[in-house]
Design a protein around this motif. Structure first.
Motif, PDB file in Angstrom:
ATOM      1  N   ILE A 182      62.537 -41.215 -74.678  1.00 38.62           N
ATOM      2  CA  ILE A 182      61.722 -40.442 -75.614  1.00 38.62           C
ATOM      3  C   ILE A 182      61.207 -41.353 -76.726  1.00 38.62           C
ATOM      4  O   ILE A 182      60.024 -41.297 -77.104  1.00 38.62           O
ATOM      5  N   HIS A 183      62.068 -42.222 -77.260  1.00 41.17           N
ATOM      6  CA  HIS A 183      61.621 -43.159 -78.292  1.00 41.17           C
ATOM      7  C   HIS A 183      60.591 -44.142 -77.741  1.00 41.17           C
ATOM      8  O   HIS A 183      59.619 -44.489 -78.430  1.00 41.17           O
ATOM      9  N   ILE A 219      63.163 -30.087 -80.109  1.00 44.35           N
ATOM     10  CA  ILE A 219      61.861 -30.045 -80.787  1.00 44.35           C
ATOM     11  C   ILE A 219      61.197 -31.415 -80.737  1.00 44.35           C
ATOM     12  O   ILE A 219      60.015 -31.534 -80.408  1.00 44.35           O
ATOM     13  N   TYR A 220      61.955 -32.465 -81.043  1.00 44.89           N
ATOM     14  CA  TYR A 220      61.424 -33.831 -81.032  1.00 44.89           C
ATOM     15  C   TYR A 220      60.948 -34.226 -79.636  1.00 44.89           C
ATOM     16  O   TYR A 220      59.832 -34.728 -79.473  1.00 44.89           O
ATOM     17  N   SER A 221      61.777 -33.989 -78.624  1.00 44.97           N
ATOM     18  CA  SER A 221      61.394 -34.403 -77.274  1.00 44.97           C
ATOM     19  C   SER A 221      60.220 -33.595 -76.746  1.00 44.97           C
ATOM     20  O   SER A 221      59.351 -34.134 -76.056  1.00 44.97           O
ATOM     21  N   LEU A 252      54.496 -33.537 -75.264  1.00 47.44           N
ATOM     22  CA  LEU A 252      53.166 -32.925 -75.354  1.00 47.44           C
ATOM     23  C   LEU A 252      52.136 -33.877 -75.949  1.00 47.44           C
ATOM     24  O   LEU A 252      51.002 -33.969 -75.459  1.00 47.44           O
ATOM     25  N   VAL A 253      52.517 -34.592 -76.982  1.00 47.71           N
ATOM     26  CA  VAL A 253      51.594 -35.552 -77.597  1.00 47.71           C
ATOM     27  C   VAL A 253      51.285 -36.690 -76.627  1.00 47.71           C
ATOM     28  O   VAL A 253      50.146 -37.166 -76.565  1.00 47.71           O
ATOM     29  N   PHE A 262      45.558 -38.155 -71.653  1.00 48.42           N
ATOM     30  CA  PHE A 262      44.288 -37.561 -71.217  1.00 48.42           C
ATOM     31  C   PHE A 262      43.142 -37.948 -72.140  1.00 48.42           C
ATOM     32  O   PHE A 262      42.069 -38.346 -71.702  1.00 48.42           O
ATOM     33  N   LEU A 263      43.367 -37.850 -73.431  1.00 52.43           N
ATOM     34  CA  LEU A 263      42.307 -38.150 -74.401  1.00 52.43           C
ATOM     35  C   LEU A 263      41.955 -39.632 -74.394  1.00 52.43           C
ATOM     36  O   LEU A 263      40.770 -39.993 -74.422  1.00 52.43           O
TER      37      LEU A 263
END
Length: 135
Positions: free
Chosen positions: A37-38, A115-117, A122-123, A129-130
């Motif tokens: 995750i980090h 919440i963090y993961s 999602l980001v 994609f962006l």
């Protein structure tokens, strides 16, 4: 002010020990999970710094495997995950520091690790994609 890094770790440790009390290798599992995750978070930061021409981190290219996907995964693991794995190990698990950290931050009511993961995942998906569409 509480240290959010340690709060994420304590929440993750307490959750894995609560939901999997008989799991013997929970330290390794948790170290790998939080390290990835980090690493993903650092990858997000690096692609946006590269896109806006602020800083371009040179990527390591490995050609050990016949598959490009395995080579890319190995490069990501060495460049992004390995440093966080070492840091996380020494800050959390070396000499059982997690016991002291749980005593200090163990009375939380919010699920910081989930919440963090979830936000990082999602980001990362949105950024991939962006970034691909804009590049």
């Amino acid at each position: 002010m509480n240290n959010i890094y340690y709060m994420i770790w304590v929440d993750a440790i307490l959750n894995i020990r609560k939901h999997h009390p008989n799991k013997k290798d929970w330290k390794t599992t948790l170290l790998i999970y939080v390290t990835w995750i980090h690493a993903l978070n650092f990858w997000i930061l690096s692609i946006w710094l590269k896109y806006f021409n602020i800083l371009s981190i040179p990527l390591i290219h490995i050609n050990l495997f016949p598959s490009k996907m395995l080579n890319s995964f190995s490069s990501f693991a060495i460049e992004f995950a390995l440093p966080f794995g070492i840091i996380n190990y020494f800050l959390i698990f070396y000499n059982d520091r997690y016991v002291k950290i749980i005593k200090k931050y163990g009375n939380m009511k919010t699920s910081y690790a989930f919440i963090y993961s979830a936000i990082v995942a999602l980001v990362a998906l949105f950024s991939a994609f962006l970034y691909g569409a804009l590049s």
